[in-house]
Design an enzyme around this catalytic site. Sequence first.
Site, PDB file in Angstrom:
ATOM      1  N   ASP A   1       0.870  -1.154   0.000  1.00 36.17           N
ATOM      2  CA  ASP A   1       0.000   0.000   0.000  1.00 36.17           C
ATOM      3  C   ASP A   1       0.916   1.216   0.000  1.00 36.17           C
ATOM      4  O   ASP A   1       2.123   1.109   0.258  1.00 36.17           O
ATOM      5  CB  ASP A   1      -0.931  -0.020   1.230  1.00 36.17           C
ATOM      6  CG  ASP A   1      -2.142   0.876   1.022  1.00 36.17           C
ATOM      7  OD1 ASP A   1      -3.145   0.670   1.711  1.00 36.17           O
ATOM      8  OD2 ASP A   1      -2.071   1.774   0.151  1.00 36.17           O
TER       9      ASP A   1
HETATM   10  C1  GLC Z   1      -4.391   4.350   0.003  1.00 38.81           C
HETATM   11  C2  GLC Z   1      -5.275   3.150   0.183  1.00 38.81           C
HETATM   12  C3  GLC Z   1      -5.272   2.200  -0.996  1.00 38.81           C
HETATM   13  C4  GLC Z   1      -5.121   3.015  -2.275  1.00 38.81           C
HETATM   14  C5  GLC Z   1      -3.737   3.635  -2.270  1.00 38.81           C
HETATM   15  C6  GLC Z   1      -3.503   4.548  -3.484  1.00 38.81           C
HETATM   16  O1  GLC Z   1      -3.759   4.730   1.178  1.00 38.81           O
HETATM   17  O2  GLC Z   1      -5.129   2.400   1.396  1.00 38.81           O
HETATM   18  O3  GLC Z   1      -6.499   1.475  -0.973  1.00 38.81           O
HETATM   19  O4  GLC Z   1      -5.295   2.174  -3.416  1.00 38.81           O
HETATM   20  O5  GLC Z   1      -3.478   4.366  -1.071  1.00 38.81           O
HETATM   21  O6  GLC Z   1      -4.348   5.669  -3.431  1.00 38.81           O
END
Ligand code: GLC
Length: 732
Positions: free
Chosen positions: A219
Amino acid sequence: MTLREKLRLTEGLSAWKTVPVPEEDLPSLFMSDGPHGLRMQDFTENIFHQGSKPATCFPTAVSTSQSFDTNLLAEIGKAIGEEANEQGADVVLGPGVNIKRNPLCGRNFEYFSEDPYVAGKLAAAFINALQGTGIGGCIKHFACNNQEERRMSSNSAVDERTLREIYLTAFEIAIKESSPSSVMAAYNRVNGTYCPENKMLLTDILRDEWGFDGLVMSDWTAIDNRSESLKAGCDLLMPGCHYYAEKQVAKDVKEGKLKKEVIRRAANRVKAWVRKFGPGGEMSGQRTDSCNYESHNTLAGKAAEQSAVLLKNDDNILPIKPSETVAAFGRMYTKLRYQGAGSSLINPTKLTQICEVIKSDGNPSECDIAVIFTGLPDEYESEGFDRTDLKLPPEDVKLIEETAAVNPNTIVVLFAGGVVETPWIDKVKAVLYMGLPGQAGAEAVKNLLYGYANPCGRLAESWCMEYADVPSADTYGAKNATYKEGIYVGYRYYEKNALTVRFPFGHGLSYTKFEYSDLTVKEDIVTVRVKNTGSRYGGEAVLMYVVAPEDSVVDRPLRELKGFTKVFLEPNAETTVKFNLNPRSFAIWQGKWVIPGGVYKIQIGGKAEELYKQGDVFAPITYTIPVYEDSPKKPGEFTLNDTPDELAAVSLFAKTFCKVTEKILLTKTGGERNNHFEMMYACSVLGPLRATVQSGGISVELAEALVDSANGKIIDSAEHLMDLFVARLKKS
Ligand code: GLC
């Protein structure tokens, strides 16, 4: 490619792109959020920028899960794939399948259910259709990301059986049945180890046991130790930050702590992923070249209609008759809440307000019917922070009670990303729950209230009477989250403990009636006749449960959902639905999947037939929750993995940093402590410093200076600030 170039390939080029390698004809792959529509950024560097390209905002997962309709999820997946093709994304960062362990989770709107079978099957349908358009899916957040509170540093302490049966099964079903292009490792720790650094999850289970052969990404800013994450099997560090990979990994390779082969493995997986799903890749032959946003809007409306749940309908007050006068009002009548917030936020191609499609005839006390459109405002729930309770805003509760006092025919239409307490329920005649219905939610509500559409959804999350009834109520939200309720989540808990709930999992009314007959179980095939015995066309979600042996020697839920299907029937029409049983319909985890001996029953729509199932007879294995100590740190122990607010406890510099950050964030939200502010605050002040560095929020020199100040190294801290000052001078 040199080792350094290979390493560079294992980090993002920017917030949404992978590193291209022209000399190897390797293009850059573009990723975009999210699970219920595209958020293509105008700027590729700013993940909090809200000005994404317009895209169809479909109902969020809290709604679509209630359809219990894999075909509907497939239609939505295909539509999002068509828009991704049209807008230039190669991979969509969704669906999210985290289990709704507790109704307070601020991000439950983005997830399907408390039940892993529903979540897994719907996710698989979405991914197969999305990838059918040549666009990659990315199932997330692997795993046990069940709270937003301090999500970037929290620990999920969970025993092995619970992990397997509840928190991994949705991923397992989806991965085995749809082969998503990628998996996103979650922010949190599981039993003390960060998910992107968790070899048991990312390699032993995901790859070696389930056979996943795609890419694992972190993430955004979720990686602390890049070397450990490479060893664990996290191939791609997103969004990318040179400081972490090059400096840390080079040192570990030199000291023999990290083998070069591990870097090569990750780089090869990134290349394979890009060659398959990137521009001109193997999947490009399936790319769609047409995209009809108008038809997608119509689909969004159909999805909203078929995902709504009619919770109550006394005296069949709904649907509203044309001759009846209606007073329509409430916070959502003029300002519809149709989606959640955070990374899934979409800029809709169109949006209608309820007041534009349902006119109000006047005063609630003078009209035949009073309809209140209410629910949870934006600031009550979002990615990044959790709810504080399950209540509606007090002014809305007051409005409901005052209206019901002057009009016995009061109807409530609820818009919320999850469970709300409904102490006023006996004072109103009907309640229609829309979840977060997407951009076409207003038309859907009108069609449902006036009977142009027939509600056919069922709750995919139990609605408790009050928050205190929730099994994880007393521990939820702790930084060290102990899943002491084990497998007893949602209906598994309420039914096992014979606890009354406001509305049970699977609850949903209709304007017509369905009857079941001729339930048969032969070998592993279950069949049942379903007939529409009412006067209206309608949809029926048929749910099949496996009921555990009454004399089970192992502690297990009374019954578990192991099959569902959706049928649509004209009045007097009937059909036979079929379910296939398999060993996992009966199995529990006891170090491996086993079927305890005993007589199992199959239950559909509340009626149980007997099925005799031979099983293993064995002594049950009991699991304990691994203990993880997260004691407060002392000066000298702080690292970039700690949060500014934790440093502020011992450092005036860090305390000042927190206050200045708060002021800066407020300038971005017009001084409002709204949900955007709360999310950015959660990611900066309450998030590990390495996250803010990796997202480009602060320089690594400032982050190091803060850490040194908390560790009492004042001179070192000053030196980092001097480095920063000199670096800025050189830049200017
Ligand atoms: C965020 C989320 C994830 C998302 C990523 C990109 O913090 O947890 O679900 O796809 O960052 O935006």
